[in-house]
Design an enzyme around this catalytic site. Sequence first.
Site, PDB file in Angstrom:
ATOM      1  N   GLN A 156       0.824  -1.207   0.000  1.00  0.00           N
ATOM      2  CA  GLN A 156       0.000   0.000   0.000  1.00  0.00           C
ATOM      3  C   GLN A 156       0.863   1.263   0.000  1.00  0.00           C
ATOM      4  O   GLN A 156       0.337   2.365  -0.033  1.00  0.00           O
ATOM      5  CB  GLN A 156      -0.920   0.005   1.237  1.00  0.00           C
ATOM      6  N   ARG A 207      -8.761  -0.550   7.852  1.00  0.00           N
ATOM      7  CA  ARG A 207      -9.873   0.328   7.483  1.00  0.00           C
ATOM      8  C   ARG A 207     -10.134   1.351   8.569  1.00  0.00           C
ATOM      9  O   ARG A 207     -11.288   1.610   8.937  1.00  0.00           O
ATOM     10  CB  ARG A 207     -11.135  -0.481   7.240  1.00  0.00           C
ATOM     11  N   CYS A 208      -9.071   1.917   9.112  1.00  0.00           N
ATOM     12  CA  CYS A 208      -9.266   3.007  10.060  1.00  0.00           C
ATOM     13  C   CYS A 208      -7.991   3.808  10.126  1.00  0.00           C
ATOM     14  O   CYS A 208      -6.946   3.352   9.711  1.00  0.00           O
ATOM     15  CB  CYS A 208      -9.649   2.501  11.440  1.00  0.00           C
ATOM     16  N   GLU A 253     -12.732   4.762   5.430  1.00  0.00           N
ATOM     17  CA  GLU A 253     -12.779   3.923   6.620  1.00  0.00           C
ATOM     18  C   GLU A 253     -13.952   4.237   7.536  1.00  0.00           C
ATOM     19  O   GLU A 253     -14.212   3.501   8.490  1.00  0.00           O
ATOM     20  CB  GLU A 253     -11.484   4.093   7.441  1.00  0.00           C
TER      21      GLU A 253
HETATM   22  O1  CDP Z   1      -7.147   6.436   1.236  1.00  0.00           O
HETATM   23  P1  CDP Z   1      -8.355   5.796   0.596  1.00  0.00           P
HETATM   24  O2  CDP Z   1      -8.407   5.933  -0.880  1.00  0.00           O
HETATM   25  O3  CDP Z   1      -8.590   4.415   1.093  1.00  0.00           O
HETATM   26  O4  CDP Z   1      -9.609   6.586   1.228  1.00  0.00           O
HETATM   27  P2  CDP Z   1     -10.343   7.916   0.786  1.00  0.00           P
HETATM   28  O5  CDP Z   1      -9.382   9.008   0.556  1.00  0.00           O
HETATM   29  O6  CDP Z   1     -11.393   8.149   1.804  1.00  0.00           O
HETATM   30  O7  CDP Z   1     -11.018   7.570  -0.594  1.00  0.00           O
HETATM   31  C1  CDP Z   1     -11.735   6.389  -0.908  1.00  0.00           C
HETATM   32  C2  CDP Z   1     -12.374   6.575  -2.282  1.00  0.00           C
HETATM   33  O8  CDP Z   1     -13.510   7.449  -2.156  1.00  0.00           O
HETATM   34  C3  CDP Z   1     -11.437   7.252  -3.301  1.00  0.00           C
HETATM   35  O9  CDP Z   1     -11.664   6.790  -4.605  1.00  0.00           O
HETATM   36  C4  CDP Z   1     -11.836   8.695  -3.163  1.00  0.00           C
HETATM   37  O10 CDP Z   1     -11.446   9.497  -4.208  1.00  0.00           O
HETATM   38  C5  CDP Z   1     -13.351   8.609  -2.958  1.00  0.00           C
HETATM   39  N1  CDP Z   1     -13.830   9.794  -2.217  1.00  0.00           N
HETATM   40  C6  CDP Z   1     -14.704  10.687  -2.825  1.00  0.00           C
HETATM   41  O11 CDP Z   1     -15.121  10.449  -3.960  1.00  0.00           O
HETATM   42  N2  CDP Z   1     -15.095  11.813  -2.139  1.00  0.00           N
HETATM   43  C7  CDP Z   1     -14.679  12.062  -0.872  1.00  0.00           C
HETATM   44  N3  CDP Z   1     -15.064  13.160  -0.221  1.00  0.00           N
HETATM   45  C8  CDP Z   1     -13.819  11.142  -0.237  1.00  0.00           C
HETATM   46  C9  CDP Z   1     -13.393  10.013  -0.944  1.00  0.00           C
END
Ligand code: CDP
Length: 783
Positions: free
Chosen positions: A221, A368-369, A738
């Site tokens: 990751q 996931r956190c 998460e």
């Molecule tokens: O780090 P990780 O990608 O696991 O988590 P994240 O930043 O929360 O994003 C998860 C997915 O959700 C990604 O494809 C983000 O671009 C999308 N996302 C979104 O569309 N809008 C947000 N406000 C937060 C996340």
Amino acid sequence: MAAEAEEIRGIGHSVRRKEDDRFIRGAGNYIDDIHLPGMLHMAILRSPFAHAKLNSVDGSRAQALEGVIAVVTGELMAQHNLAWMPTLSGDTEAVLVTDKVRFQGQEVAAVIATDPYIARDALELIDVDYDPLGVVISPEQAAAADAPVIRDEKEGQTDNHIYHWESGDKEATDTAFAQADKVVSLDTWYPRSHPAPLETCGCVADVNPATGQATIYMTSQAPQLIRTVFALVAGLPEEKIRIVSPDIGGGFGNKVPVYPGYVIATAASLLLGHPVKWIEDRSENLISTGFARDFWMHGEMALKQDGTMTGLRVSLDADEGAFHADAQPSKLKVGLFHVVSGSYDLPAAHITADGYYTNKAPGGVAYRCSFRVTEASYMIERLVQNAAYEVGMDPAEFRKKNFIEKDQFPYESPTGLVYDSGDYHAAMDLALEKVGYDQLRKEQAEAREQGRLIGIGLASFTEIVGAGPHKDYDILGIKMNDGAELRVHPTGKAHLKISSQTQGQGHETTFAQIVAEELGIQPEDIKVTHGDSDDTPYGLGTYASRSTPTVGAATAMVSRKLADKARKLAAHLLEVSEDDVEFEKGRFTVAGAPDKAVTIQDVAFAAYTNFPDGMEAGLEGVAYYDPPNLTYPFGTYAVVVEVDADTGQWKVERVVAVDDCGVRINPMIVEGQIHGGLTEGFGIAAMEQITFDEEGNCIGANFLDYLLPTAWETPRFELGETVTPSPHHPIGAKGVGESATVGSPAAFVNAVIDALWPLGVRNIDMPLTSGKVWEAIQAARTT
Ligand code: CDP
């Protein structure tokens, strides 16, 4: 010259995931899909004992098997100074055992063979002589005066204690408790669980004997961080190491640590001059790679007679396993656990945490956190629900009375975190409305009259994601800042390279949408590359919902840099001053003369063909983002269950999840993330737990013993949203990946406790198997 503006599918559009095309056709490129010429295969021999002195390892019978190329032992690794390696928490970890094994499943030896089946068969021919030692499987046992010392090889380590950590104001908290009208307490254990990604861990290490170039394809990751760690461990020049994370079948924190298998395969490739592939099987993944949670927590809340919260005290013992190997920011021993005051305006709080070595695989990953937030959220939401009953208030009213008010943001928590924005009442009100809370409480009372046990559980969580500002956040001293590199080609198509590494979250789509929003190029015209340390900007990777808050911000910033240059080019093409150029969704127009326009595509072409004197050619740039603060998504979940008092079985009737992650880039992807998190939260609450017997044998070593929820038992989810943008984030987005795992376990457990409270049940530790629920009912009835 000007083209008719087409709607740009930027932020807020549920664009279909670009990556799914290859995934649903079975055309993804995972580690096991990689085949290199001359590639050998590695299998690892693991210890059957949890704690045992290693007397000898004899690989001669295995070596004699046809097809076996080498047997690698700890002794051999030690000759190359590779028997031990540093962990991401600044501890050390055995790569292959030299002195004693410290958990069941630990790596004892490895076989390299021409074929994966021969490698596995040869493991059975390795003769190992062990002397079993006393075993420690809980922090309580680890702290006992006569406990065997697990890490006796560490200079100065005379017991099993790893760290003590505190946060908050002890004196103010003691005063709050001394003056309290009422004190409520809860002891709870968040069980050891496993991220259990669909694809297990593995690598293909390819060290080229001619050039010394090491290319390691790896389920990681955080490829950039791993490259730096590899350079430090192996003493290889960093530019000679390339880490490639191809498609990854789920990570959930499990693929952040550096595992011995990666190091052994790389050393074997270096010594043998051939590429070496290593892929774990399911049991190896479950017993030996990064677990999560395993926190033993005690919480106390001080209250006024009217239900106002005045103080919070939490102490916890963390079971870290045999090596302290999880990636926590170096200043924060239990990550962001100090967000434990949650969504409440608590004037005083004090947290203490102690970490212990036990004879279990290393754990504590950010499953996931965001670095231990799940444990914190579970603690406060369970305590709050119990406190509501103790003061005789409805749990929803009690929460609303104590929520941080909307106008208190930015809000400094009693442990020194500054919450960026929130509207907790709005999320709670929407959840209550969607679930029909008032009506449900009436129905619950009627059902009780008939002897039926209906329970309504709430959890109002505050997450903390996007690590983080360089002042406080680093892994092994490396600051947690991330980058994005963007090039717009002459034809107006673009290539974005990002430092985060998707494992199924849809980054190839959402990050393209951010560029689309800023520059007006359609997402399908933007290629997104990630996961190759030689071809992406530096960054600390994807875990802890940090991608959107950090890399998403860097993507917006680099797009804005390009937009600034594009404006100059547009002014040149339109023959006006830059101040007269207006820009919206890919169209540059002249102020007051909207028909005079050029598109971003025209401008991109000009960047290579027709740029003004004195301007550099090209339209490209790079940006690194150092967040001024983290982002604080939040939400309220409501769960309705019915419990059968005779069997202890409980059935989920409703799940309402209201999330606020600020601006949603792709609403469909956000909902997918929430569905995944809710399923995991339900699994933890209902059935998941890695168990050990008193000899340290890991019971949850397969999916018959470690139960994951399937589509059959997973409830239906009803989603809702509120939107409170992050004020400091360039696009107002907060992470969401998460949140649902963080928020939901407490809602499920609170629902069961809500049903059973009148019977006298006050607490049941997860997972709430029907047997445990039944026992809790019986125990309450007999007291
Ligand atoms: O780090 P990780 O990608 O696991 O988590 P994240 O930043 O929360 O994003 C998860 C997915 O959700 C990604 O494809 C983000 O671009 C999308 N996302 C979104 O569309 N809008 C947000 N406000 C937060 C996340």
